[in-house]
Design a protein around this motif. Sequence first.
Motif, PDB file in Angstrom:
ATOM      1  N   TRP A   1       0.943  -1.298   0.073  1.00  0.00           N
ATOM      2  CA  TRP A   1       0.075   0.083  -0.165  1.00  0.00           C
ATOM      3  C   TRP A   1       1.072   1.256   0.029  1.00  0.00           C
ATOM      4  CZ3 TRP A   1      -5.394   0.044  -0.338  1.00  0.00           C
ATOM      5  CH2 TRP A   1      -5.903  -1.220  -0.052  1.00  0.00           C
ATOM      6  N   GLY A   2       0.801   2.113  -0.909  1.00  0.00           N
ATOM      7  CA  GLY A   2       1.553   3.408  -0.998  1.00  0.00           C
ATOM      8  C   GLY A   2       0.405   4.501  -1.198  1.00  0.00           C
ATOM      9  N   TRP A   3       1.225   5.365  -1.831  1.00  0.00           N
ATOM     10  CA  TRP A   3       0.488   6.979  -1.998  1.00  0.00           C
ATOM     11  C   TRP A   3      -0.207   6.729  -2.982  1.00  0.00           C
ATOM     12  CZ3 TRP A   3       0.488  10.230   1.823  1.00  0.00           C
ATOM     13  CH2 TRP A   3       1.481  10.116   2.547  1.00  0.00           C
ATOM     14  N   HIS A   4       0.008   6.047  -3.994  1.00  0.00           N
ATOM     15  CA  HIS A   4      -1.040   5.760  -5.460  1.00  0.00           C
ATOM     16  C   HIS A   4      -2.297   5.019  -4.902  1.00  0.00           C
ATOM     17  CE1 HIS A   4      -2.167   5.300  -9.463  1.00  0.00           C
ATOM     18  NE2 HIS A   4      -2.479   4.051  -9.281  1.00  0.00           N
ATOM     19  N   ALA A   5      -2.331   4.074  -4.154  1.00  0.00           N
ATOM     20  CA  ALA A   5      -3.539   3.547  -3.527  1.00  0.00           C
ATOM     21  C   ALA A   5      -4.330   4.340  -2.793  1.00  0.00           C
ATOM     22  CB  ALA A   5      -3.335   2.271  -2.863  1.00  0.00           C
ATOM     23  N   LEU A   6      -3.500   5.215  -1.806  1.00  0.00           N
ATOM     24  CA  LEU A   6      -4.300   6.180  -1.006  1.00  0.00           C
ATOM     25  C   LEU A   6      -5.042   7.134  -1.849  1.00  0.00           C
ATOM     26  CD1 LEU A   6      -5.102   7.024   1.910  1.00  0.00           C
ATOM     27  CD2 LEU A   6      -2.814   8.396   1.946  1.00  0.00           C
ATOM     28  N   ARG A   7      -4.198   7.547  -2.527  1.00  0.00           N
ATOM     29  CA  ARG A   7      -4.888   8.841  -3.673  1.00  0.00           C
ATOM     30  C   ARG A   7      -6.025   8.239  -4.341  1.00  0.00           C
ATOM     31  NH1 ARG A   7      -0.189  10.595  -7.163  1.00  0.00           N
ATOM     32  NH2 ARG A   7       0.861   9.275  -6.121  1.00  0.00           N
ATOM     33  N   ILE A   8      -6.262   6.959  -4.833  1.00  0.00           N
ATOM     34  CA  ILE A   8      -7.252   6.498  -5.465  1.00  0.00           C
ATOM     35  C   ILE A   8      -8.495   6.273  -4.450  1.00  0.00           C
ATOM     36  CG2 ILE A   8      -8.245   4.204  -6.436  1.00  0.00           C
ATOM     37  CD1 ILE A   8      -5.493   3.843  -7.894  1.00  0.00           C
ATOM     38  N   LEU A   9      -7.997   5.864  -3.304  1.00  0.00           N
ATOM     39  CA  LEU A   9      -9.318   5.544  -2.236  1.00  0.00           C
ATOM     40  C   LEU A   9     -10.214   6.962  -2.059  1.00  0.00           C
ATOM     41  CD1 LEU A   9      -7.710   2.946   0.078  1.00  0.00           C
ATOM     42  CD2 LEU A   9      -9.555   2.625  -1.590  1.00  0.00           C
ATOM     43  N   ILE A  10      -8.923   8.120  -1.785  1.00  0.00           N
ATOM     44  CA  ILE A  10      -9.549   9.362  -1.454  1.00  0.00           C
ATOM     45  C   ILE A  10     -10.399  10.063  -2.709  1.00  0.00           C
ATOM     46  CG2 ILE A  10      -8.702  11.695  -0.883  1.00  0.00           C
ATOM     47  CD1 ILE A  10      -6.720  10.615   0.626  1.00  0.00           C
TER      48      ILE A  10
END
Length: 66
Positions: free
Chosen positions: A15-24
Motif C-alpha cells: 500500500w502506498g501513496w497511489h492506492a491512498l490517492r485512489i481511495l480518497i
Amino acid sequence: MTKIVPENKARQGHWGWHALRILIAGLLLAFIAWGAVEIYGELIKSPTTQQTVPQAPPSGQKPANG
C-alpha cells in the motif's frame, strides 16, 4: 523446479501513496454524487404539507347560512 519464496517476501505489492490517492478520490466522488442527489431530491419534492386557511368573506358581504 519451483522457487520457494518466504511468506514475508511473497507479497504482490504494498500500500502506498497511489492506492491512498485512489481511495480518497473515490470517496470524494461519492460525496459529490450524494450531494447532487440530495439537491435534486429537494428540488423535486412535492409540497404536501401546505395548509389551506379559509378566507374570510369580503367586508361588505354577509356569509350565507343555509
